[in-house]
Design a protein around this motif. Structure first.
Motif, PDB file in Angstrom:
ATOM      1  N   ALA A 133      24.438  -0.199 -52.053  1.00 46.23           N
ATOM      2  CA  ALA A 133      25.490   0.328 -52.916  1.00 46.23           C
ATOM      3  C   ALA A 133      25.494   1.844 -52.962  1.00 46.23           C
ATOM      4  O   ALA A 133      26.173   2.445 -53.771  1.00 46.23           O
ATOM      5  CB  ALA A 133      25.323  -0.221 -54.331  1.00 46.23           C
ATOM      6  N   ASP A 134      24.706   2.488 -52.077  1.00 50.47           N
ATOM      7  CA  ASP A 134      24.559   3.935 -52.194  1.00 50.47           C
ATOM      8  C   ASP A 134      25.503   4.699 -51.286  1.00 50.47           C
ATOM      9  O   ASP A 134      25.407   5.924 -51.189  1.00 50.47           O
ATOM     10  CB  ASP A 134      23.105   4.342 -51.900  1.00 50.47           C
ATOM     11  CG  ASP A 134      22.672   3.943 -50.490  1.00 50.47           C
ATOM     12  OD1 ASP A 134      23.496   3.385 -49.744  1.00 50.47           O
ATOM     13  OD2 ASP A 134      21.514   4.221 -50.137  1.00 50.47           O
ATOM     14  N   GLY A 135      26.426   4.009 -50.602  1.00 48.59           N
ATOM     15  CA  GLY A 135      27.394   4.712 -49.789  1.00 48.59           C
ATOM     16  C   GLY A 135      26.794   5.391 -48.573  1.00 48.59           C
ATOM     17  O   GLY A 135      27.357   6.340 -48.034  1.00 48.59           O
ATOM     18  N   SER A 136      25.632   4.919 -48.109  1.00 48.95           N
ATOM     19  CA  SER A 136      24.962   5.592 -47.003  1.00 48.95           C
ATOM     20  C   SER A 136      25.484   5.155 -45.641  1.00 48.95           C
ATOM     21  O   SER A 136      25.030   5.664 -44.627  1.00 48.95           O
ATOM     22  CB  SER A 136      23.449   5.344 -47.077  1.00 48.95           C
ATOM     23  OG  SER A 136      23.174   3.955 -46.952  1.00 48.95           O
ATOM     24  N   ASP A 137      26.422   4.214 -45.600  1.00 46.08           N
ATOM     25  CA  ASP A 137      26.983   3.822 -44.314  1.00 46.08           C
ATOM     26  C   ASP A 137      27.828   4.977 -43.784  1.00 46.08           C
ATOM     27  O   ASP A 137      28.359   5.799 -44.536  1.00 46.08           O
ATOM     28  CB  ASP A 137      27.821   2.549 -44.470  1.00 46.08           C
ATOM     29  CG  ASP A 137      28.937   2.715 -45.467  1.00 46.08           C
ATOM     30  OD1 ASP A 137      30.071   2.987 -45.041  1.00 46.08           O
ATOM     31  OD2 ASP A 137      28.664   2.614 -46.677  1.00 46.08           O
ATOM     32  N   PRO A 138      27.991   5.081 -42.458  1.00 41.15           N
ATOM     33  CA  PRO A 138      28.690   6.231 -41.862  1.00 41.15           C
ATOM     34  C   PRO A 138      30.102   6.440 -42.382  1.00 41.15           C
ATOM     35  O   PRO A 138      30.520   7.579 -42.600  1.00 41.15           O
ATOM     36  CB  PRO A 138      28.689   5.880 -40.362  1.00 41.15           C
ATOM     37  CG  PRO A 138      27.503   4.992 -40.178  1.00 41.15           C
ATOM     38  CD  PRO A 138      27.419   4.189 -41.442  1.00 41.15           C
ATOM     39  N   GLU A 259      15.866   5.091 -55.174  1.00 37.14           N
ATOM     40  CA  GLU A 259      16.153   4.897 -53.756  1.00 37.14           C
ATOM     41  C   GLU A 259      15.049   5.484 -52.883  1.00 37.14           C
ATOM     42  O   GLU A 259      14.856   5.058 -51.744  1.00 37.14           O
ATOM     43  CB  GLU A 259      17.493   5.540 -53.393  1.00 37.14           C
ATOM     44  CG  GLU A 259      17.523   7.045 -53.494  1.00 37.14           C
ATOM     45  CD  GLU A 259      18.822   7.638 -52.953  1.00 37.14           C
ATOM     46  OE1 GLU A 259      18.826   8.841 -52.641  1.00 37.14           O
ATOM     47  OE2 GLU A 259      19.821   6.926 -52.852  1.00 37.14           O
ATOM     48  N   GLN A 260      14.277   6.459 -53.431  1.00 39.30           N
ATOM     49  CA  GLN A 260      13.219   7.077 -52.641  1.00 39.30           C
ATOM     50  C   GLN A 260      12.141   6.082 -52.220  1.00 39.30           C
ATOM     51  O   GLN A 260      11.474   6.276 -51.205  1.00 39.30           O
ATOM     52  CB  GLN A 260      12.565   8.232 -53.411  1.00 39.30           C
ATOM     53  CG  GLN A 260      13.482   9.429 -53.643  1.00 39.30           C
ATOM     54  CD  GLN A 260      14.212   9.358 -54.968  1.00 39.30           C
ATOM     55  OE1 GLN A 260      14.682   8.289 -55.347  1.00 39.30           O
ATOM     56  NE2 GLN A 260      14.323  10.471 -55.665  1.00 39.30           N
ATOM     57  N   LEU A 261      11.974   5.008 -53.011  1.00 46.31           N
ATOM     58  CA  LEU A 261      10.979   3.986 -52.653  1.00 46.31           C
ATOM     59  C   LEU A 261      11.607   2.854 -51.852  1.00 46.31           C
ATOM     60  O   LEU A 261      10.970   1.828 -51.622  1.00 46.31           O
ATOM     61  CB  LEU A 261      10.314   3.429 -53.917  1.00 46.31           C
ATOM     62  CG  LEU A 261       9.370   4.392 -54.661  1.00 46.31           C
ATOM     63  CD1 LEU A 261       8.649   3.670 -55.779  1.00 46.31           C
ATOM     64  CD2 LEU A 261       8.360   5.013 -53.703  1.00 46.31           C
ATOM     65  N   GLY A 262      12.865   3.037 -51.427  1.00 46.20           N
ATOM     66  CA  GLY A 262      13.471   2.081 -50.513  1.00 46.20           C
ATOM     67  C   GLY A 262      14.363   1.041 -51.146  1.00 46.20           C
ATOM     68  O   GLY A 262      14.860   0.153 -50.446  1.00 46.20           O
ATOM     69  N   TYR A 263      14.581   1.109 -52.455  1.00 40.87           N
ATOM     70  CA  TYR A 263      15.444   0.130 -53.104  1.00 40.87           C
ATOM     71  C   TYR A 263      16.900   0.485 -52.802  1.00 40.87           C
ATOM     72  O   TYR A 263      17.396   1.533 -53.214  1.00 40.87           O
ATOM     73  CB  TYR A 263      15.165   0.120 -54.608  1.00 40.87           C
ATOM     74  CG  TYR A 263      16.076  -0.767 -55.423  1.00 40.87           C
ATOM     75  CD1 TYR A 263      16.485  -2.016 -54.959  1.00 40.87           C
ATOM     76  CD2 TYR A 263      16.526  -0.361 -56.675  1.00 40.87           C
ATOM     77  CE1 TYR A 263      17.320  -2.821 -55.701  1.00 40.87           C
ATOM     78  CE2 TYR A 263      17.354  -1.166 -57.438  1.00 40.87           C
ATOM     79  CZ  TYR A 263      17.751  -2.392 -56.938  1.00 40.87           C
ATOM     80  OH  TYR A 263      18.590  -3.195 -57.684  1.00 40.87           O
ATOM     81  N   GLY A 264      17.589  -0.398 -52.083  1.00 39.78           N
ATOM     82  CA  GLY A 264      18.919  -0.101 -51.573  1.00 39.78           C
ATOM     83  C   GLY A 264      19.965   0.133 -52.627  1.00 39.78           C
ATOM     84  O   GLY A 264      20.924   0.863 -52.411  1.00 39.78           O
ATOM     85  N   ALA A 265      19.827  -0.505 -53.795  1.00 38.70           N
ATOM     86  CA  ALA A 265      20.801  -0.313 -54.872  1.00 38.70           C
ATOM     87  C   ALA A 265      20.301   0.696 -55.900  1.00 38.70           C
ATOM     88  O   ALA A 265      20.850   0.800 -56.990  1.00 38.70           O
ATOM     89  CB  ALA A 265      21.098  -1.648 -55.556  1.00 38.70           C
ATOM     90  N   GLY A 266      19.263   1.443 -55.547  1.00 43.87           N
ATOM     91  CA  GLY A 266      18.681   2.381 -56.490  1.00 43.87           C
ATOM     92  C   GLY A 266      19.434   3.704 -56.544  1.00 43.87           C
ATOM     93  O   GLY A 266      20.367   3.950 -55.787  1.00 43.87           O
ATOM     94  N   ASN A 267      19.008   4.570 -57.453  1.00 37.68           N
ATOM     95  CA  ASN A 267      19.539   5.928 -57.518  1.00 37.68           C
ATOM     96  C   ASN A 267      18.374   6.907 -57.449  1.00 37.68           C
ATOM     97  O   ASN A 267      17.218   6.510 -57.397  1.00 37.68           O
ATOM     98  CB  ASN A 267      20.382   6.115 -58.786  1.00 37.68           C
ATOM     99  CG  ASN A 267      19.599   5.835 -60.056  1.00 37.68           C
ATOM    100  OD1 ASN A 267      18.616   6.505 -60.355  1.00 37.68           O
ATOM    101  ND2 ASN A 267      20.014   4.829 -60.811  1.00 37.68           N
ATOM    102  N   ARG A 268      18.694   8.188 -57.435  1.00 36.28           N
ATOM    103  CA  ARG A 268      17.640   9.180 -57.222  1.00 36.28           C
ATOM    104  C   ARG A 268      16.887   9.567 -58.493  1.00 36.28           C
ATOM    105  O   ARG A 268      15.846  10.224 -58.417  1.00 36.28           O
ATOM    106  CB  ARG A 268      18.219  10.433 -56.564  1.00 36.28           C
ATOM    107  CG  ARG A 268      18.770  10.178 -55.172  1.00 36.28           C
ATOM    108  CD  ARG A 268      19.023  11.470 -54.418  1.00 36.28           C
ATOM    109  NE  ARG A 268      17.799  12.227 -54.186  1.00 36.28           N
ATOM    110  CZ  ARG A 268      16.914  11.943 -53.241  1.00 36.28           C
ATOM    111  NH1 ARG A 268      17.103  10.913 -52.437  1.00 36.28           N
ATOM    112  NH2 ARG A 268      15.835  12.685 -53.096  1.00 36.28           N
ATOM    113  N   ALA A 269      17.398   9.180 -59.652  1.00 34.81           N
ATOM    114  CA  ALA A 269      16.744   9.605 -60.902  1.00 34.81           C
ATOM    115  C   ALA A 269      16.876   8.527 -61.969  1.00 34.81           C
ATOM    116  O   ALA A 269      17.578   8.707 -62.957  1.00 34.81           O
ATOM    117  CB  ALA A 269      17.345  10.921 -61.378  1.00 34.81           C
TER     118      ALA A 269
END
Length: 297
Positions: A133-138, A259-269
């Protein structure tokens, strides 16, 4: 099966672990007063609702699904206090609404993860929360960079999380974003999940529940599929056979929600988002509190 009721239920598109989404959802629920609340989470975990809503249960927590057939395999569905699915659960319990989880069972997810691992020995397994859910797809990154943002998180904060939204404005804005990007990189299993959850909604309507009294809390991509009626119930034939499994509730943590620990639906803070949630989604206040804490330490 007629798909038209999907356009009449109260669809609540969400981003997992978003305080703004939760604030909007609560306001919408108070206005709409749904009698049934259906939530994107494994259906066999509905039995854990009493534990999840117990006054002594303190988020962050997670639903843990694990295999019981002697083979390794587990998945997690985490909740913070500001996760919209968790807020919907608590609202339903506090307002005597019927609540149910409607996503595929944990045994099905674990079977799919096993299949994915076999196809990808490097271990890039399916996210328990569904899809990234983090919009990291191209495609998503290209869109947000075209708007002048460096990352999806920066785009999300500026366009969705920080601004004040009325429910009537937030829902179409989030659906529009989901519709713009959902066709890129969406795998077959998530299409199957669309069909599974849609069928559970339609079954409730067939039993006589008025669609307008049903609130459906799902990820924005699933909600966009329902709005467009882009759901193929025949895909349910592709559901993998569930493996033996069980579910329980476990303590979780803010670092593991990142998300830093690899959780795909996570956020940075994640812990900062908790401060924002506690401050009534006042990000100026939350930022000042965090800066004061930092200075104190």
């Amino acid at each position: 099966m007629d798909l038209s009721p999907l356009q009449h239920v109260q669809l609540m598109p969400v981003r997992h672990h978003s305080p703004r989404t939760t604030a909007v959802l609560r306001r919408a629920f108070d206005e709409l007063r749904p009698t049934h609340v259906l939530i994107e989470a494994p259906e066999d975990a509905t039995s854990l609702v009493d534990i999840l809503c117990d006054p002594e249960t303190e988020p962050p927590i997670a639903i843990l699904g694990y295999r019981t057939d002697g083979h390794p395999g587990s998945s997690l569905w985490p909740f913070a206090a500001y996760s919209p699915e968790y807020a919907a659960l608590r609202w339903a319990r506090a307002n005597n609404a019927t609540v149910a989880f409607i996503d595929v069972a944990t045994g099905v997810v674990l079977a799919e993860e096993g299949r994915e691992t076999e196809q990808d020995p490097a271990g890039h397994s399916l996210e328990a929360a569904g899809e990234r859910a983090d919009g990291s797809d191209p495609a998503s990154l290209q869109i947000v960079r075209r708007r002048g943002f460096r990352s999806f998180e920066e785009f999300w904060e500026a366009q969705f999380e920080a601004p004040e939204y009325a429910p009537a404005d937030f829902r179409p804005a989030l659906l529009a974003w989901a519709e713009l990007v959902r066709h890129d990189g969406r795998d077959d299993f998530n299409r199957v999940r669309d069909a599974f959850m849609a069928k559970r909604i339609l079954e409730l309507v067939e039993k006589g529940t008025t669609p307008e009294k049903i609130a459906v809390v799902v990820g924005a991509a699933h909600a966009a599929a329902f709005v467009e009626r882009d759901v193929e119930l025949t895909l349910l034939e592709k559901l993998p056979q569930a493996v033996p499994s069980a579910v329980t509730v476990i303590p979780f943590s803010f670092p593991r929600l990142s998300e830093q620990l690899g959780y795909g639906a996570g956020n940075r803070a994640p812990q900062y988002y908790q401060r924002a949630h506690d401050a009534g989604v006042d990000f100026h206040r939350a930022t000042l509190e965090v800066l004061l804490d930092f200075a104190t330490h």
